[in-house]
Scaffold this motif. Structure first.
Motif, short mmCIF file in Angstrom:
data_model
loop_
_atom_site.label_atom_id
_atom_site.label_comp_id
_atom_site.label_asym_id
_atom_site.label_seq_id
_atom_site.Cartn_x
_atom_site.Cartn_y
_atom_site.Cartn_z
N GLU A 120 0.84 -1.20 0.00
CA GLU A 120 0.00 0.00 0.00
C GLU A 120 0.88 1.25 0.00
O GLU A 120 1.77 1.40 0.85
CB GLU A 120 -0.91 0.01 1.23
CG GLU A 120 -1.86 -1.18 1.27
CD GLU A 120 -2.74 -1.19 2.50
OE1 GLU A 120 -3.76 -1.90 2.49
OE2 GLU A 120 -2.39 -0.50 3.49
N TYR A 137 0.67 5.38 0.12
CA TYR A 137 -0.16 6.56 0.36
C TYR A 137 0.56 7.51 1.31
O TYR A 137 1.58 7.15 1.92
CB TYR A 137 -1.52 6.16 0.94
CG TYR A 137 -1.47 5.48 2.29
CD1 TYR A 137 -1.80 6.18 3.46
CD2 TYR A 137 -1.12 4.14 2.41
CE1 TYR A 137 -1.77 5.56 4.70
CE2 TYR A 137 -1.09 3.51 3.65
CZ TYR A 137 -1.42 4.22 4.79
OH TYR A 137 -1.38 3.60 6.02
N ASP A 155 -6.43 10.00 2.31
CA ASP A 155 -5.70 8.76 2.00
C ASP A 155 -5.87 7.73 3.11
O ASP A 155 -6.12 6.55 2.85
CB ASP A 155 -4.21 9.06 1.81
CG ASP A 155 -3.90 9.65 0.45
OD1 ASP A 155 -4.86 9.99 -0.28
OD2 ASP A 155 -2.71 9.78 0.11
N CYS A 169 6.19 1.00 -10.50
CA CYS A 169 5.42 1.47 -11.66
C CYS A 169 6.20 1.28 -12.95
O CYS A 169 5.64 0.83 -13.96
CB CYS A 169 5.06 2.95 -11.47
SG CYS A 169 3.80 3.25 -10.22
N THR A 201 0.73 3.11 -14.94
CA THR A 201 0.46 4.52 -14.71
C THR A 201 -0.74 4.61 -13.78
O THR A 201 -1.89 4.45 -14.20
CB THR A 201 0.14 5.25 -16.04
OG1 THR A 201 1.24 5.07 -16.94
CG2 THR A 201 -0.07 6.73 -15.79
N ILE A 202 -0.48 4.81 -12.51
CA ILE A 202 -1.55 4.82 -11.51
C ILE A 202 -1.40 6.02 -10.59
O ILE A 202 -0.30 6.52 -10.37
CB ILE A 202 -1.57 3.52 -10.67
CG1 ILE A 202 -0.18 3.24 -10.07
CG2 ILE A 202 -2.04 2.34 -11.49
CD1 ILE A 202 -0.15 2.02 -9.16
N LYS A 203 -2.52 6.46 -10.06
CA LYS A 203 -2.53 7.59 -9.14
C LYS A 203 -2.50 7.10 -7.70
O LYS A 203 -2.95 6.00 -7.39
CB LYS A 203 -3.78 8.45 -9.38
CG LYS A 203 -3.84 9.10 -10.75
CD LYS A 203 -5.11 9.93 -10.90
CE LYS A 203 -5.18 10.61 -12.26
NZ LYS A 203 -6.41 11.42 -12.41
N LEU A 204 -2.00 7.96 -6.83
CA LEU A 204 -1.97 7.66 -5.40
C LEU A 204 -3.27 8.13 -4.74
O LEU A 204 -3.87 9.10 -5.19
CB LEU A 204 -0.77 8.35 -4.76
CG LEU A 204 0.60 7.82 -5.20
CD1 LEU A 204 1.69 8.80 -4.83
CD2 LEU A 204 0.85 6.46 -4.57
N ALA A 249 -2.35 4.08 -3.89
CA ALA A 249 -2.32 2.93 -4.79
C ALA A 249 -1.93 1.68 -4.03
O ALA A 249 -1.32 1.75 -2.95
CB ALA A 249 -1.35 3.18 -5.93
N SER A 292 -4.91 1.94 -8.72
CA SER A 292 -5.19 3.18 -8.01
C SER A 292 -6.36 2.90 -7.07
O SER A 292 -7.20 2.04 -7.35
CB SER A 292 -5.56 4.30 -8.98
OG SER A 292 -4.47 4.63 -9.80
N LEU A 293 -6.42 3.63 -5.98
CA LEU A 293 -7.46 3.36 -4.98
C LEU A 293 -8.24 4.64 -4.69
O LEU A 293 -7.65 5.68 -4.37
CB LEU A 293 -6.81 2.83 -3.70
CG LEU A 293 -7.69 2.02 -2.75
CD1 LEU A 293 -8.22 0.78 -3.44
CD2 LEU A 293 -6.90 1.63 -1.50
N ASN A 294 -9.56 4.56 -4.82
CA ASN A 294 -10.42 5.68 -4.48
C ASN A 294 -11.78 5.15 -4.03
O ASN A 294 -12.02 3.93 -4.06
CB ASN A 294 -10.57 6.64 -5.67
CG ASN A 294 -11.06 5.92 -6.93
OD1 ASN A 294 -12.13 5.32 -6.93
ND2 ASN A 294 -10.26 5.99 -8.00
#
Length: 282
Positions: free
Chosen positions: A137, A139, A146, A184, A190-193, A195, A204-206
């Motif tokens: 993980e 963040y 986060d 990465c 290509t992922i956003k934080l 993640a 990516s986690l949201n």
């Protein structure tokens, strides 16, 4: 009476864990099942192996394999009832009715076929299962949003997966941020934080995809998955000196095997009744 010697040296080191999903390792599909029985085994076992040529059912008479049986019951927190099978991270007590039992085992094999390769639970004097689902993980530990997202994600994970290994990285720290971008690049992601990496799979986690990402981890709960490979993975190193004639040492050895399921342990063992063990100790 000679007293047993039990000495454990623990330190933190950095090593490379084995990586990847079992079905992605390029090996031919193979599923191994440990089947413990007493008195007589089921006659249809050979029929199942003919019907499913990729399945190897290891038949184990409990009386002759009692030590392994007890170890596995303890490791899996399983029932002591017989007959019983162990496959991947799961155990199943079989019905005494042969027809019902055969149907049950067919269903189990069909379910595990989805995972590809499922090694034997015990091989070369080492227990390979239960095996945790490894999640990395990434963040910002100081970011409230986060933390809330990761917290909700972990609630789903711990409620649905028995064996899980969660490693947290604070991307506000330069070294942890470097590890994130290294992974990465390694997996062309290509992922956003914030993640997570579930094995080698990046997400990516949201709030919107929280359940979908968690379901990817839950899917692997029956077989587990190794951590994504990094050049900076904190592990616990244990150097274990033991006397095989010492009951306390044997008990501690089993406890270490159990702890290896829950924690990233790197264990080196030395028998002090051997020349190598004595030399390493002193």
């Amino acid at each position: 009476m000679r007293k047993g010697l039990l000495l454990i040296i623990i330190a933190s080191i950095f090593i490379n864990p084995v990586s990847g999903l079992q079905e992605e390792n390029g090996e031919e599909k193979h599923i191994c099942i440990f089947y413990f029985y007493e008195n007589e085994d089921f006659s249809f076992i050979s029929e199942l192996e003919k019907e499913f040529p990729f399945v190897d059912i290891v038949e184990l008479d409990v009386e002759k394999n009692y030590s392994i049986y007890l170890d596995m019951v303890e490791l899996y927190n399983a029932s002591e009832n017989l007959p019983i099978i162990f496959i991947g991270n799961e155990w199943y007590v079989l019905d005494e009715n042969e027809t019902d039992c055969k149907i049950m085992m067919k269903n189990i094999i069909n379910e595990f076929e989805t995972y590809g390769n499922v090694p034997c639970p015990y091989y070369d004097e080492e227990y390979l299962f239960p095996k945790p689902v490894c999640i990395l993980e990434f963040y910002n530990f100081n970011n409230k949003t986060d933390n809330e997202t990761i917290s909700r994600f972990n609630e789903i994970i711990t409620e649905n997966i028995t064996y899980v290994n969660i490693n947290k990285f604070d991307i506000s720290l330069e070294e942890d941020e470097r590890i994130f971008y290294q992974l990465c690049n390694q997996f062309n992601a290509t992922i956003k934080l914030p993640a997570v990496f579930i094995g080698e799979k990046p997400f990516s986690l949201n709030e919107e995809n929280l359940n979908d990402v968690a379901n990817n981890a839950v899917f692997l709960k029956k077989v587990g998955v190794n951590c994504a490979e990094t050049d900076y993975e904190k592990n616990i190193c244990i150097v274990f000196f033991y006397d095989p004639l010492c009951k306390e040492c044997v008990k501690a050895k089993k406890e270490i095997e159990y702890l290896k399921i829950k924690y990233p342990l790197n264990v080196t063992e030395y028998n002090i009744l051997t020349k190598e063990g004595i030399n390493q100790l002193f």
